[in-house]
Design a protein around this motif. Structure first.
Motif, PDB file in Angstrom:
ATOM      1  N   PRO A   1     -55.312 -17.696  29.210  1.00 57.88           N
ATOM      2  CA  PRO A   1     -55.183 -17.709  27.685  1.00 57.88           C
ATOM      3  C   PRO A   1     -55.850 -18.916  27.139  1.00 57.88           C
ATOM      4  CG  PRO A   1     -53.023 -17.008  28.474  1.00 57.88           C
ATOM      5  CD  PRO A   1     -53.978 -17.480  29.740  1.00 57.88           C
ATOM      6  N   TYR A   2     -55.482 -20.065  27.576  1.00 55.01           N
ATOM      7  CA  TYR A   2     -56.168 -21.230  26.837  1.00 55.01           C
ATOM      8  C   TYR A   2     -57.566 -21.318  27.280  1.00 55.01           C
ATOM      9  CZ  TYR A   2     -50.996 -22.280  26.809  1.00 55.01           C
ATOM     10  OH  TYR A   2     -49.523 -22.118  26.388  1.00 55.01           O
ATOM     11  N   LYS A   3     -57.801 -20.874  28.677  1.00 56.06           N
ATOM     12  CA  LYS A   3     -59.551 -20.743  28.789  1.00 56.06           C
ATOM     13  C   LYS A   3     -60.004 -19.990  27.787  1.00 56.06           C
ATOM     14  CE  LYS A   3     -62.656 -20.276  32.715  1.00 56.06           C
ATOM     15  NZ  LYS A   3     -62.782 -19.782  34.089  1.00 56.06           N
ATOM     16  N   ALA A   4     -59.747 -18.997  27.557  1.00 51.75           N
ATOM     17  CA  ALA A   4     -60.074 -17.964  26.363  1.00 51.75           C
ATOM     18  C   ALA A   4     -60.365 -18.842  25.159  1.00 51.75           C
ATOM     19  CB  ALA A   4     -59.614 -16.701  26.322  1.00 51.75           C
ATOM     20  N   THR A   5     -59.236 -19.406  24.752  1.00 47.58           N
ATOM     21  CA  THR A   5     -59.374 -20.200  23.414  1.00 47.58           C
ATOM     22  C   THR A   5     -60.295 -21.362  23.505  1.00 47.58           C
ATOM     23  OG1 THR A   5     -57.009 -19.773  23.093  1.00 47.58           O
ATOM     24  CG2 THR A   5     -57.910 -21.621  22.047  1.00 47.58           C
TER      25      THR A   5
ATOM     26  N   SER B   1     -44.448 -31.577  25.805  1.00 49.05           N
ATOM     27  CA  SER B   1     -44.804 -30.799  26.539  1.00 49.05           C
ATOM     28  C   SER B   1     -46.365 -30.615  27.186  1.00 49.05           C
ATOM     29  CB  SER B   1     -44.387 -29.249  26.201  1.00 49.05           C
ATOM     30  OG  SER B   1     -44.965 -28.249  27.026  1.00 49.05           O
ATOM     31  N   CYS B   2     -46.440 -30.538  28.579  1.00 49.86           N
ATOM     32  CA  CYS B   2     -47.956 -30.336  28.977  1.00 49.86           C
ATOM     33  C   CYS B   2     -48.561 -29.077  28.425  1.00 49.86           C
ATOM     34  CB  CYS B   2     -47.959 -30.389  30.523  1.00 49.86           C
ATOM     35  SG  CYS B   2     -47.060 -29.057  31.262  1.00 49.86           S
TER      36      CYS B   2
ATOM     37  N   VAL C   1     -52.112 -29.055  26.600  1.00 47.94           N
ATOM     38  CA  VAL C   1     -53.094 -27.889  26.962  1.00 47.94           C
ATOM     39  C   VAL C   1     -53.532 -27.093  25.714  1.00 47.94           C
ATOM     40  CG1 VAL C   1     -53.456 -25.829  28.367  1.00 47.94           C
ATOM     41  CG2 VAL C   1     -52.400 -27.858  29.409  1.00 47.94           C
ATOM     42  N   GLY C   2     -52.645 -26.732  24.952  1.00 49.67           N
ATOM     43  CA  GLY C   2     -53.043 -25.815  23.587  1.00 49.67           C
ATOM     44  C   GLY C   2     -53.842 -26.723  22.789  1.00 49.67           C
ATOM     45  N   HIS C   3     -53.190 -27.998  22.540  1.00 46.61           N
ATOM     46  CA  HIS C   3     -54.033 -28.756  21.590  1.00 46.61           C
ATOM     47  C   HIS C   3     -55.620 -28.957  21.897  1.00 46.61           C
ATOM     48  CE1 HIS C   3     -55.069 -32.121  18.953  1.00 46.61           C
ATOM     49  NE2 HIS C   3     -55.184 -32.750  20.310  1.00 46.61           N
ATOM     50  N   LEU C   4     -55.552 -29.160  23.342  1.00 43.62           N
ATOM     51  CA  LEU C   4     -57.055 -29.576  23.852  1.00 43.62           C
ATOM     52  C   LEU C   4     -57.812 -28.364  23.800  1.00 43.62           C
ATOM     53  CD1 LEU C   4     -56.284 -32.068  26.542  1.00 43.62           C
ATOM     54  CD2 LEU C   4     -57.491 -32.321  24.318  1.00 43.62           C
TER      55      LEU C   4
END
Length: 367
Positions: A21-25, A319-320, A324-327
């Protein structure tokens, strides 16, 4: 339940699936994704290595598991020249089909099973645990290996420079650990795949005479050409050390047909015989490391260890997954630290393996 399902059921969830999901973002960013999550090389395979591979392309026969004499000469010569090892013979080396294969199957090939213990660093490459699980062995993570209970301990993994932290074990730490493992009859296997990528420290091999006392008894070092020569696609690696251990592995691997392709063997000979392309690749990574490190620090990150390897071990003290979400929102994908153990749950691993153009894009977005 099928037999196959039973085997896969011993394994943890493949961690990278959680990152989708983070890759999609990140991929939705107008400037495209900057993928710094996986340490896969992106630079060209050096021309002299490609030429060696092509010249050996007409290889209709089976290669040998032990490799050609030329390959063994190249490995022994490199170990002596680059690691400072002494009196390395053909019996002290063995080519493997990429280092991950060796890590995953070593406990099984050593005959380990229930009641045997495999130990690895608290923050570590997940495949050390996978290998123990495949063999049905027990496993334990450590902070200091010499404080482990040696009862039942059969395989001790070291990893210097570390993936993910980039930490380098000192010569004194290595020497003390080798002595402890020998005292307790524990096989010590040192994953040294990033040894040629030291930045703020000079990594030392367990095969160095100052560490092992000139004897390879009870120790094995693992080396890979994936990073130093951009050969991840070739599956080119080798182990060096205790002749008795490697002799047993050779027999097992012969039965299993675990052989490096003949063209790859020829390519490795060329790669290990040339130091210039390694120096050039180091310079590329150093430039990317400097740019990303400065950008992360200015963005509010703290970087720990990272004195070697292809990663920056960075934290915003959260939290890691929040990091991850921020980046990802900036179009940058990194690996969450808890992929490498619960102790990494407030860190992310940032890979240096992206093109100069993509690194520049990440730096601009972090500004």
């Amino acid at each position: 339940m099928s037999v196959v399902a039973g085997l896969s059921g011993r394994l943890p969830t493949f961690p990278w699936d959680k990152l989708e999901p983070y890759k999609a973002t990140a991929a939705a960013h107008p400037g495209g994704i900057v993928d710094l999550s996986v340490g896969t090389p992106v630079d060209p395979v050096p021309e002299l290595i490609q030429k060696a591979l092509i010249a050996a392309a007409d290889s209709p026969g089976y290669p040998t598991v032990w490799g050609t004499p030329e390959l063994r000469d190249a490995i022994t010569g490199w170990c002596e020249r680059r690691l400072g090892a002494r009196d390395v013979t053909h019996r002290n080396v063995l080519p493997i089909v990429g280092s991950k294969e060796l890590v995953a199957w070593l406990p099984t090939q050593l005959g380990l099973g229930p009641g045997d213990v495999v130990a690895y660093p608290r923050l570590a490459y997940p495949t050390y645990e996978v290998g123990a699980r495949l063999a049905r062995a027990q496993y334990v993570a450590y902070d200091d290996p010499t404080e482990l209970d040696p009862a039942g301990l059969k395989l001790l993994w070291l990893n210097s420079p570390s993936n993910p932290t980039g930490r380098v074990l000192s010569k004194e730490e290595l020497t003390r650990t080798v002595a402890w493992a020998r005292e307790h009859g524990v096989l010590l296997v040192s994953d040294e795949c990033y040894l040629e990528l030291g930045w703020e420290a000079e990594p030392v091999s367990v095969l160095h005479p100052d560490v092992c006392g000139g004897s390879y008894e009870g120790i094995v070092a693992v080396h890979s050409l994936s990073k130093r020569s951009n050969l991840a696609g070739y599956r080119a690696a080798f182990v060096a050390g205790d002749a008795a251990v490697l002799g047993d592995l050779l027999q097992i691997r012969k039965h299993g047909g675990m052989m490096t392709s003949a063209p790859t063997q020829a390519a490795v000979v060329a790669a290990l015989g040339d130091d210039q392309h390694v120096r050039e690749q180091r310079e590329r990574y150093l430039a990317r490391r400097t740019a990303l490190r400065d950008a992360l620090l200015k963005h509010g990150f703290r970087i720990e260890h990272s004195e070697a390897s292809l990663y920056l071990w960075a934290t915003r003290d959260e939290s890691c997954w929040d990091t991850v979400g921020h980046l990802a929102g900036l179009g940058i994908l990194v690996a969450p630290g808890d992929f490498y153990g619960p102790a990494g749950d407030r860190f992310v691993r940032v890979a240096l393996t992206a093109t100069d153009e993509r690194v520049a894009a990440a730096v601009e977005r972090l500004a």
